[in-house]
Structures are given as C-alpha cells and as structure tokens.
Write a protein that holds these residues in place. Structure first.
Motif: not given
Length: 560
Positions: A73-79, A123-127, A203-209
């Motif tokens: 199933f899908g969810t949103i992912g804003a850039c 915000k996708i990863i923490p969400g 950035g936040t994306a790679n940090t959260m990964s």
C-alpha cells in the motif's frame, strides 16, 4: 506458529475476507501465510523516491522466498527541495503525522503481520517509523539511496570535487552578489543533480537513513548505497527476507527501537554532523515508543561524540564518499566504545555482532575519535533568556569564527519578508537576522529557513551574520544559524518581544543564546504584541490547533 492475520482468515465466519483477497488473485495457499505489508512512498515527483517501485518488487520477492504473502500500500512522499521557499513548505513537516496515521490505519484495518517500509526523504522516514512504532510489528526499513553528486573541481566552495542540489540555491546568492555570472549559474543548475536519489549531501533525508541503520531498524551497510547502484535492489530483497526472520523469532520494532538504540543514533548523528531536523524526529519517535527523552538530554548525549565526518554542508565529502569509506558500519565501529553494543537489530543480531566485519576504508573521510574533524559535537542544544525551552544549532556546520556571535537584531516577521530583505541587501555584516512567526503553530507547519541562509552564504555573509528563528533549517544549511527557538512567537515566547537593535549573543561554545540587557518579563507585561494574521484552513488548521512545541518534537499527541 500463530500470527494475527489468522484472526480474520480462518473459519467459515471469515470467508468474506478470504473471498476479497481471492478476488485480487491471491491463492488459497498464499492466504495460509503471514501477510507482510510493504509501505511504498513511490511517486514520480520526488527524485528520492523514483527507485522505490523497482525496490518494492525485490522486497516482495524476498518476503515470498521466506514464506510470506506480500501486500503493498502507498503513502505520500513530499520533496522538500520542490516545496522549499514557498507556501508548500508549510505542509512538509505536517506530512510526517499524515504518513504515521496512514500506516497505523492501514495496518490495523487489515490485521497485517509485519512491515517493510520504503522511503528516502526528510519527513517520510520518521513518519514511517512513528507509524510502525504505533502498531509494533516485526518491521524493517529500507531507503531508496542517495543521488550521485555533481562533479565540479574549479571554484568548488566545499573544497572538494563534488557539489549537490543545495549548492544551486547558494549560487543564486553568488549570482546576485556578482561573484558568478549567468552562464556559470546555469551550468550549476544543469549539473548539480545528475541522477535520481535523495540529495547527495548529508541533509535530513540521508541523515535519517543513516540513523535508521544506526538504530538497527535497517540492514547494516544499507543507508548510503547510491540509488542507481545495483546493490540497492539486492538490499531490498534481503530486507524482505529479514522481516520474515523477525516474524519467525517474534521480534517487534519496539524490541529494536529502544532508548539505548535512540541514544546510539544521537551519537552517530553527532559523529556524522547530521541534520538539525533529527532533533524533532528522534523526539517524536521516542514519544511514539513511549520512551522518556527530552531535548536537553538529546543535547547531553550529543556532547559525548565529536564531529568525525566532514560531509557537505560541513565539509567536502558526499554520501558517495561516505559509502565508499564504509558507511554507517564504519562510523559505528569507530565510536563503538561509546555505543550500547547489546542493542538488538533487524538482523536478529546485536550491534556488536553486526560490527564484526565493519571496516573504515578511508580515514580521510571517516575520522577516528582521537583525530576528529572538529572537537565539538555535530548538533547542540542552546538555552537562554531567548530560548528557555531550548534551541537547536549545528556546530559542525558553523565556521570557527562564528561560534560566538554578537550583534544587533534585524527582525523579519516571516520567511518571505526575510527573503525580500536579503535580496534587497537590507542585511549587513554583523547583524543577527531574526525570522519569527514560523514555528509549528506560527508557520504553521514550521517551514525551513533554508533559502534565507543559503542566500546569505552565497553572498559571502554566512559567517558574518547569524540567522535565528522559531522555524527550522534544512540539513543542507551551513553558516551561523540557530533554529527551533522555544517557546515560539505564536506561544508568546521571548522571540515575539525582540526589537530591532536588541543585542543578541549566540554562544555555541557555551551553549547559550541571550538577548543582552533585555527584561523579557517587563516587556511581556507592558508591550502589546499583535499576532501575525496567517489565516489557514484544511489540514493546516487542524495541525496548528493540535501540534505541540518543537522542543517536544512538534508531535501531535496520540495518547493521554
């Protein structure tokens, strides 16, 4: 072995559920297997998520290989990059809670047995992790991987051979200041982002990964694999297999994401010089996990580890360099004496067991504890009369000469007002730029002051002015900056009572932020503050009236 989907799949009273699955092509044999949900945030807008459709197929194959029935199933992912600097940025942090809600609702509505989460960006990863914590199932996270960086040696502001997406905004400032010409600017636009993937810098994306891997919820050596590398697809397959192993052994996400694991992540974040946004996200994740963690404890843990990896924007290296040097496993191995090594991970092994084969392939990229890039921590929490409930800064990205900054306040009532003022050269060297009314409630949505800071850096003012705000910053920001000032202006915080010309001291060395010779109690009793009129409707209306302060992670409470 019993799993919870059996509750709605066995017996004549549940024939209707079996029939619905069969109508989608699932077989009788498959319906006797555990049902594993794949949460896919693929879309064709966000370049960090463009690879996820291919990865989902490999995850499905991994789940099936180990006896599971995969459903998607899908969810949103804003850039963030596309949402930056306009009204859309108000929606980005609020999407974190939307994603968490999506996962909770879908998992509970369908009694799924386990989860694989696929996401890449801010915000996708923490969400996703917050949503997974709420339902507490066997869970593995896998990211889509960073983009390859642009190649630029001559005139590289970072001192290396690579550039990234955030350099484009910085270059706008350089263009306006006459430092580069239009042709050079267009070359940067066309060459800074050569492939899909999350932005190539830290950035936040790679940090959260990286922090998902550090917490043990993503497979070892997975976070920094570039999006366009074939290894990205095989790690997706292995993640599908891994969730089945967790299921068989009865391990859930709350067995992995413990307080010790979150503290490990804070330490890794300090070592790599990660994004200021992780303060919000780790506090929110702790809340979802019912773990006691506050912003000041975050700061104390961060102090225990110096900055060891000089990645853009705090140095010349990119995620590609970090990956080739050994990635998260290598940095964890360098600081293992400071980590809780007995934490369980999604491999069903401990951190210590996972690190047996870890190796640092490039000590110039990943430094040791006794030879840090900076002796200071990656993230610091400040406190003072201007921020009694805390504020967040990034010592690893602040030039040495700006770690203690004092100057008069130059106040802007919003991000847009600040951008106009900066572009009109209203900000001068020595100013402390104050951008207020941009917190979780005041924004609403706590937009990033990314563009303002990048413009100033591009104008060669990054270490000559300091930007402070009740909003937040991007992980790609560098220069002298402090965000998350709490209480925010909309909560009647001291920042609301600052006046142009007030002398402000930002002392990162000693962890303080003060308005000198200002009696805020007196001003609060005598000054009348006119609230900034930002009428909102829809989700932002709900968000503004529900969200907590940034010092609590900007959460929307989900329990008493």
């Amino acid at each position: 072995m019993f799993w919870r989907s059996r509750d709605i799949l066995e017996g004549p009273e549940w024939a209707n559920v079996r029939a619905l699955y069969k109508s989608s092509g699932y077989s009788e044999e498959e319906l006797k297997k555990p049902i594993i949900g794949i949460v896919n945030s693929f879309n064709s807008i966000c370049p960090g998520h463009a690879i996820l459709k291919q990865m989902t197929q490999r995850v499905k194959e991994g789940i099936a290989a180990e006896g599971g029935m995969p459903v998607e199933f899908g969810t949103i992912g804003a850039c963030d990059g596309i949402a930056m600097g306009h009204n859309g940025m108000k929606y980005v942090l609020p999407t974190r809670e939307m994603i968490a809600n999506d996962i909770e609702a879908m998992v509970e509505a369908h009694r799924l047995d386990g989860l694989v989460l696929l996401g890449s960006c801010d915000k996708i990863i923490p969400g996703m992790l917050i949503g997974a914590m709420r339902v507490n199932l066997p869970t593995v996270f896998v990211n889509g991987g960073p983009a390859l960086p642009g190649h630029m040696v001559e005139g590289n502001p970072y001192g290396g051979e690579y550039i990234d997406h955030s350099f484009i905004q910085q270059s706008e400032g350089a263009l306006k200041a006459g430092i580069i010409n239009q042709e050079q600017f267009e070359w940067i636009e066309n060459h800074a982002v050569p492939t899909i993937g999350s932005c190539a810098m830290l950035g936040t994306a790679n940090t959260m990964s990286c922090l998902a891997e550090a917490m043990g919820i993503a497979l070892p050596d997975s976070a920094a694999i570039p999006a366009v590398y074939s290894r990205r697809l095989s790690i997706a397959y292995e993640s599908g297999k891994a969730v089945m192993e967790l299921l068989k052994k009865g391990f859930h996400i709350k067995d992995i994401v413990t307080k010790k694991a979150i503290k490990n992540a804070i330490k890794v974040n300090s070592a790599i010089g990660g994004s200021t946004n992780v303060v919000l996200h780790l506090l929110a994740l702790a809340y979802a996990a019912e773990i006691d963690l506050d912003i000041f404890e975050f700061g104390e843990v961060s102090k225990t580890i110096p900055h060891l990896v000089a990645m853009i924007p705090a140095g010349k290296y990119t995620l590609l360099d970090f990956y080739e040097a050994g990635g998260v496993s290598a940095i964890m191995n360098e600081i293992k004496e400071k980590l809780d090594l007995d934490c369980l991970t999604c491999t069903t092994k401990t951190v210590e067991e996972n690190l047996v084969k870890a190796k640092n392939y490039n000590p110039d990229v990943i430094h040791s504890l006794d030879q840090p890039v900076h002796n200071r921590e990656g993230i610091a929490i400040l406190k003072g009369n201007l921020a009694p409930d805390g504020a967040v800064t990034k010592p690893s990205a602040i030039p040495d000469n700006a770690l203690q900054f004092i100057g008069p306040a130059k106040i802007f009532e919003s991000e847009q007002e600040a951008l106009v003022g900066i572009r009109n050269h209203e900000v001068k060297a020595g100013d402390v730029v104050v951008i207020r009314n941009e917190g979780p409630k005041g924004g609403p949505g706590m937009p990033e002051m990314y563009k303002a800071m990048k413009l100033l850096v591009g104008m060669n003012l990054g270490d000559k002015v300091c930007v402070i705000t009740d909003g937040r910053f991007s992980g790609s920001n560098n220069g002298c900056f402090v965000g998350h000032i709490c209480p925010e202006a909309a909560d009647n915080g001291p920042i609301a009572y600052l006046k142009n010309g007030d002398i402000i001291l930002v002392d990162v060395v000693n962890g303080t932020i003060e308005a000198l010779n200002v009696d805020f109690h007196e001003r609060m009793n005598t000054d009348v503050i006119s609230p900034i009129n930002k009428e909102v409707s829809g989700y932002l209306y709900l968000y503004r009236n529900s969200v907590e302060t940034a010092s609590k992670g900007a959460i929307i409470p989900t329990r008493k």
